[in-house]
Design an enzyme around this catalytic site. Structure first.
Site, mmCIF file in Angstrom:
data_model
loop_
_atom_site.group_PDB
_atom_site.id
_atom_site.type_symbol
_atom_site.label_atom_id
_atom_site.label_comp_id
_atom_site.label_asym_id
_atom_site.label_seq_id
_atom_site.Cartn_x
_atom_site.Cartn_y
_atom_site.Cartn_z
ATOM 1 C CB VAL A 213 0.623 -0.523 12.282
ATOM 2 C CG1 VAL A 213 1.484 0.309 11.355
ATOM 3 C CG2 VAL A 213 -0.820 -0.044 12.235
ATOM 4 C CD GLU B 248 -2.479 0.930 2.919
ATOM 5 O OE1 GLU B 248 -2.073 0.070 3.739
ATOM 6 O OE2 GLU B 248 -3.459 1.654 3.151
ATOM 7 C CB CYS C 141 -4.032 -2.265 4.374
ATOM 8 S SG CYS C 141 -3.026 -2.555 5.864
ATOM 9 C CE LYS D 151 -7.076 0.755 3.837
ATOM 10 N NZ LYS D 151 -5.814 1.096 4.517
HETATM 11 C C1 ACM Z 1 -3.930 -0.146 7.146
HETATM 12 O O1 ACM Z 1 -5.013 -0.264 6.624
HETATM 13 N N1 ACM Z 1 -2.940 0.481 6.532
HETATM 14 C C2 ACM Z 1 -3.661 -0.710 8.468
#
Ligand code: ACM
Length: 265
Positions: A169, A38, A142, A109
């Protein structure tokens, strides 16, 4: 089909450097599909909307998209890469898909994580599956992993492989993706980053690496370290994702009790 993730450690704001480093690695690539993390070109921890506006690029007209298209054409490969996208005055945390012929598509996203909500607009692109001949490809980014609907919709639309650029993370996703694959009988390629960003006082981000390729039966085909830049390559047969049977009497799609789920939707 050989598929690969590249686990990288971008330097915040250094788009040209970050892309160049990836380009060098892709020059000796030995796979037909590669997934990058990402926001692989910009880094992750933005401090202001101004910074986002300076670093985000148009897709596919922008420099990074054009560079990736050029590489995909030269090397005859498919590339999925996370990018900060600028579109009609808004900014999206996006995933770009390019191939040997040209730009293929973009996914924005859907489920923004933490401060991303300050800097990006929530995605407005449907979960879509692209048939590239050798496989059917879907994208999620992510934190989408935490919403099983994302992978489910991609699987229901026929995805064999879910490409999953990430900047993780929290510790849970590498294990959770095993379940996402099992419950949908799909392959997933999670390309995460490593390194630390500490651009905001009190908000040190350590990225957990562990990029991975998981099979439809939940088998971990390849998992990277939690702290090194590295590549993972696996030979897969995407058609294995088309068998949705668990036992002779259980098919994960046919067994769904849609009527019972309805009030939830
Ligand atoms: C994330 O979506 N970068 C944790």
């Amino acid at each position: 089909m050989r598929v690969e993730f590249l686990q990288t450690s971008p330097v915040f704001g250094k788009i040209k450097e970050n892309v160049k480093k990836v380009a060098i690695k892709l020059n000796s690539i030995d796979a037909s599909l590669v997934v990058l993390p990402e926001l692989f070109s910009t880094g992750y921890q933005f401090k202001s909307k101004k910074e986002v506006s300076l670093l985000a690029e148009e897709v596919p007209q922008g420099w990074t998209s054009q560079r990736l298209i050029q590489i995909a054409k030269t090397k005859k490969i498919f590339i999925v890469a996370g990018i900060a996208e600028k579109h009609r005055g808004r900014f999206y945390n996006s995933s770009l898909f390019v191939g040997p012929k040209d730009f293929i598509g973009v996914y924005r996203k859907a489920h923004l994580f933490w401060n991303e909500k300050i800097f990006f607009s929530p995605g407005n692109t449907p979960f879509k599956v692209y048939n590239i001949g050798s496989a059917k490809i879907g994208m999620m980014i992510c934190f989408d992993w935490l919403f099983p609907e994302a992978a489910r919709v991609l699987a229901l639309k026929g995805a064999d492989i879910i490409c999953h650029p990430s900047n993780l993370v929290l510790p849970h996703c590498p294990q959770a993706m095993i379940t996402r694959c099992l419950e949908n009988r799909v392959f997933a390629i999670t390309a995460n980053r490593v390194g630390v960003e500490h651009r905001i006082k009190g908000q040190k981000l350590k990225f957990i690496g562990q990029s991975e390729i998981v099979a439809p039966d939940g088998k971990m085909l390849c998992r990277a370290s939690d702290n090194k830049e590295e590549a993972g390559i696996v030979e897969i047969d995407p058609r294995l994702a088309r068998n949705k049977n668990i036992t002779l009497l259980n098919n994960i799609f046919k067994d769904r009790r849609k009527k019972l789920y309805k009030p939830l939707l």
